[in-house]
Scaffold this motif. Sequence first.
Motif, PDB file in Angstrom:
ATOM      1  N   GLY A   1      43.384  35.713  27.591  1.00 21.43           N
ATOM      2  CA  GLY A   1      44.254  36.335  28.589  1.00 21.43           C
ATOM      3  C   GLY A   1      44.607  37.762  28.237  1.00 21.43           C
ATOM      4  N   VAL A   2      44.929  38.001  26.980  1.00 19.52           N
ATOM      5  CA  VAL A   2      45.262  39.370  26.556  1.00 19.52           C
ATOM      6  C   VAL A   2      44.044  40.275  26.674  1.00 19.52           C
ATOM      7  CG1 VAL A   2      45.991  40.789  24.615  1.00 19.52           C
ATOM      8  CG2 VAL A   2      47.142  38.610  25.072  1.00 19.52           C
ATOM      9  N   ARG A   3      42.876  39.758  26.286  1.00 13.55           N
ATOM     10  CA  ARG A   3      41.654  40.564  26.412  1.00 13.55           C
ATOM     11  C   ARG A   3      41.399  40.946  27.865  1.00 13.55           C
ATOM     12  NH1 ARG A   3      39.497  37.023  22.432  1.00 13.55           N
ATOM     13  NH2 ARG A   3      38.597  35.687  24.061  1.00 13.55           N
ATOM     14  N   LEU A   4      41.553  39.982  28.765  1.00 14.81           N
ATOM     15  CA  LEU A   4      41.304  40.252  30.181  1.00 14.81           C
ATOM     16  C   LEU A   4      42.316  41.245  30.736  1.00 14.81           C
ATOM     17  CD1 LEU A   4      40.471  36.645  31.452  1.00 14.81           C
ATOM     18  CD2 LEU A   4      38.874  38.546  31.115  1.00 14.81           C
ATOM     19  N   ALA A   5      43.576  41.099  30.325  1.00 10.95           N
ATOM     20  CA  ALA A   5      44.612  42.016  30.811  1.00 10.95           C
ATOM     21  C   ALA A   5      44.360  43.435  30.320  1.00 10.95           C
ATOM     22  CB  ALA A   5      45.989  41.527  30.363  1.00 10.95           C
ATOM     23  N   ARG A   6      44.013  43.580  29.057  1.00 13.23           N
ATOM     24  CA  ARG A   6      43.756  44.921  28.526  1.00 13.23           C
ATOM     25  C   ARG A   6      42.478  45.507  29.128  1.00 13.23           C
ATOM     26  NH1 ARG A   6      46.401  47.002  24.292  1.00 13.23           N
ATOM     27  NH2 ARG A   6      44.525  48.061  23.547  1.00 13.23           N
ATOM     28  N   ARG A   7      41.489  44.651  29.360  1.00 12.96           N
ATOM     29  CA  ARG A   7      40.263  45.139  29.981  1.00 12.96           C
ATOM     30  C   ARG A   7      40.543  45.648  31.397  1.00 12.96           C
ATOM     31  NH1 ARG A   7      35.831  40.732  30.237  1.00 12.96           N
ATOM     32  NH2 ARG A   7      36.180  40.864  27.973  1.00 12.96           N
TER      33      ARG A   7
ATOM     34  N   ALA B   1      46.348  43.241  36.153  1.00 13.84           N
ATOM     35  CA  ALA B   1      46.181  42.821  34.752  1.00 13.84           C
ATOM     36  C   ALA B   1      46.997  41.567  34.471  1.00 13.84           C
ATOM     37  CB  ALA B   1      46.606  43.954  33.822  1.00 13.84           C
ATOM     38  N   ALA B   2      48.200  41.490  35.019  1.00 12.78           N
ATOM     39  CA  ALA B   2      49.055  40.325  34.794  1.00 12.78           C
ATOM     40  C   ALA B   2      48.453  39.070  35.409  1.00 12.78           C
ATOM     41  CB  ALA B   2      50.444  40.578  35.361  1.00 12.78           C
ATOM     42  N   ASN B   3      47.820  39.212  36.554  1.00  9.97           N
ATOM     43  CA  ASN B   3      47.189  38.043  37.177  1.00  9.97           C
ATOM     44  C   ASN B   3      46.141  37.432  36.261  1.00  9.97           C
ATOM     45  OD1 ASN B   3      48.488  37.673  39.684  1.00  9.97           O
ATOM     46  ND2 ASN B   3      47.403  39.418  40.557  1.00  9.97           N
ATOM     47  N   ARG B   4      45.396  38.268  35.564  1.00 16.54           N
ATOM     48  CA  ARG B   4      44.388  37.767  34.632  1.00 16.54           C
ATOM     49  C   ARG B   4      45.036  37.075  33.434  1.00 16.54           C
ATOM     50  NH1 ARG B   4      42.437  41.823  37.486  1.00 16.54           N
ATOM     51  NH2 ARG B   4      40.196  42.009  37.911  1.00 16.54           N
ATOM     52  N   LEU B   5      46.156  37.632  32.998  1.00 12.34           N
ATOM     53  CA  LEU B   5      46.868  37.039  31.867  1.00 12.34           C
ATOM     54  C   LEU B   5      47.553  35.732  32.260  1.00 12.34           C
ATOM     55  CD1 LEU B   5      48.068  37.138  28.994  1.00 12.34           C
ATOM     56  CD2 LEU B   5      49.901  38.584  29.920  1.00 12.34           C
ATOM     57  N   LEU B   6      48.167  35.699  33.437  1.00 11.96           N
ATOM     58  CA  LEU B   6      48.990  34.561  33.836  1.00 11.96           C
ATOM     59  C   LEU B   6      48.207  33.259  33.866  1.00 11.96           C
ATOM     60  CD1 LEU B   6      51.216  36.204  36.557  1.00 11.96           C
ATOM     61  CD2 LEU B   6      52.070  34.778  34.685  1.00 11.96           C
ATOM     62  N   ARG B   7      47.008  33.299  34.392  1.00  6.55           N
ATOM     63  CA  ARG B   7      46.237  32.055  34.468  1.00  6.55           C
ATOM     64  C   ARG B   7      45.985  31.491  33.080  1.00  6.55           C
ATOM     65  NH1 ARG B   7      40.333  31.062  35.296  1.00  6.55           N
ATOM     66  NH2 ARG B   7      40.191  28.842  35.660  1.00  6.55           N
ATOM     67  N   GLN B   8      45.639  32.339  32.142  1.00  7.49           N
ATOM     68  CA  GLN B   8      45.376  31.884  30.782  1.00  7.49           C
ATOM     69  C   GLN B   8      46.658  31.404  30.105  1.00  7.49           C
ATOM     70  OE1 GLN B   8      42.173  31.714  29.738  1.00  7.49           O
ATOM     71  NE2 GLN B   8      41.623  32.505  31.754  1.00  7.49           N
ATOM     72  N   VAL B   9      47.776  32.052  30.398  1.00  7.24           N
ATOM     73  CA  VAL B   9      49.058  31.618  29.834  1.00  7.24           C
ATOM     74  C   VAL B   9      49.400  30.219  30.321  1.00  7.24           C
ATOM     75  CG1 VAL B   9      51.556  32.020  29.923  1.00  7.24           C
ATOM     76  CG2 VAL B   9      49.999  33.923  29.457  1.00  7.24           C
ATOM     77  N   ARG B  10      49.221  29.974  31.619  1.00  2.64           N
ATOM     78  CA  ARG B  10      49.548  28.657  32.161  1.00  2.64           C
ATOM     79  C   ARG B  10      48.622  27.577  31.590  1.00  2.64           C
ATOM     80  NH1 ARG B  10      50.931  31.833  37.284  1.00  2.64           N
ATOM     81  NH2 ARG B  10      53.197  31.540  37.425  1.00  2.64           N
ATOM     82  N   LEU B  11      47.366  27.912  31.391  1.00  2.00           N
ATOM     83  CA  LEU B  11      46.456  26.954  30.764  1.00  2.00           C
ATOM     84  C   LEU B  11      46.876  26.678  29.324  1.00  2.00           C
ATOM     85  CD1 LEU B  11      43.018  28.208  32.139  1.00  2.00           C
ATOM     86  CD2 LEU B  11      44.122  26.024  32.657  1.00  2.00           C
ATOM     87  N   ALA B  12      47.333  27.712  28.622  1.00  2.00           N
ATOM     88  CA  ALA B  12      47.783  27.532  27.243  1.00  2.00           C
ATOM     89  C   ALA B  12      49.010  26.625  27.191  1.00  2.00           C
ATOM     90  CB  ALA B  12      48.097  28.886  26.606  1.00  2.00           C
TER      91      ALA B  12
END
Length: 418
Positions: free
Chosen positions: A84-90, A163-174
């Motif tokens: 998620g962090v990688r996707l957000a920074r990318r 960027a947050a949208n990319r992070l949020l999905r991974q956060v919820r999965l985590a």
Amino acid sequence: MNSVPELNLKHLHALVAVHTHGGISAAAPHINLSQPALTQAVARLERQLDTALFDRQPGGMAATEATTLLVPRIARALGYLAQGVRLARRAARLPALPAIERRLTLSQLRALTAVDTAGSYTLAAARAGLSQPAMHRAVRELEAVIEVPLLQRRGKTLQPTPAANRLLRQVRLALAELNAGLDELHALRDQHGGRLAIGVMPLARAILLPQALARFARAWPGATVNVVEGPFSEVLADLREGSLDLLVGAMRDLSAVRDVVQEGLFDDDPVIVGRAGHPLAGRKTLTFDHLLRYPWVIPATGAPVRARWERMFRDNGHAPPVLRIECGSLVITRGLLLEDDWLTLMSRDQFLFERRAGLLVELGLAGEALRRRIGLTTRADWHPTRAQQGFVQIFRDVCAERSDDGPTEWPFRYPDTR
């Protein structure tokens, strides 16, 4: 997702390292922690989880069953966060930062998901039982750690940045993975406990799912189940983000969605339904002249049953009739059928009780081309808990019993009236 206690992600990473490398002294160099600090991290986790994670023996530390169950969940959760962090920074055109996910906190991640859901700091704080400044500070700290803006104001609401949208999905999965890990621990104390969240589509909720749920409740008396109904697009999004464990019902074309898989379990044949005493009731042969003579109630364009209904007419050389009422509610549709000579398409399960009561009747089959596959939809990377595995097997058994009833007979034929 709020059932995850206030665990320290650094401590979780430390647990994975100790398990992977076989002990405190072997793990310490790999995560840049002293042996005393690593020992304290594991001990605090044991207190928070009220579970022994290692058996201390003269020859070293042996992982308990709890650790064997929990560590793979933690590893996957940390992997989601790193991704998620990688996707957000990318998305923000920033280079990757190694191990940055270890600097995040669950408070920060919960705050971001809460504000995203609520649309404001005020509402998010009220729902979480926190002060607004605390909620605001947690999100700002998260933005500072990953160096990416996450929320933007649009009108009166806060919305996530791309960027947050990319992070949020991974956060919820985590968070879903950590919740599943805690369920695994609870199941060690209660062999019949666990949690399950199911998204249900109309075809499954009348008879099929209740049968499976009743059996599951008997087999797993300590388990809890949350059943969620909603438009397919919404339950699919919830599944992909981890708030639902599986979907049950009619399968869709999800070839473009690569992170989910479907398992077909049996075929269902839609039938034409009307009220008892309908002028078409009792006819052994229906023509399309008959079917075009009466009004239909069918869901709006976009619903699978609408496409099948239109196909039923077009495949036989007729234009679908103009619909005076479009309705996707089964309750309203059944009520309308009882009021007058309306027609609709349904699964037999969807009007079973009305049929038994002599209120609605099957007038004819819609045709083999309209047959639909019923089954399960899950995430491609889903790792079910024991309770979730138990439900899936029970659902498969219920569907297999339907298939064992033998092939469906086709007593009605539509003469070619072209």
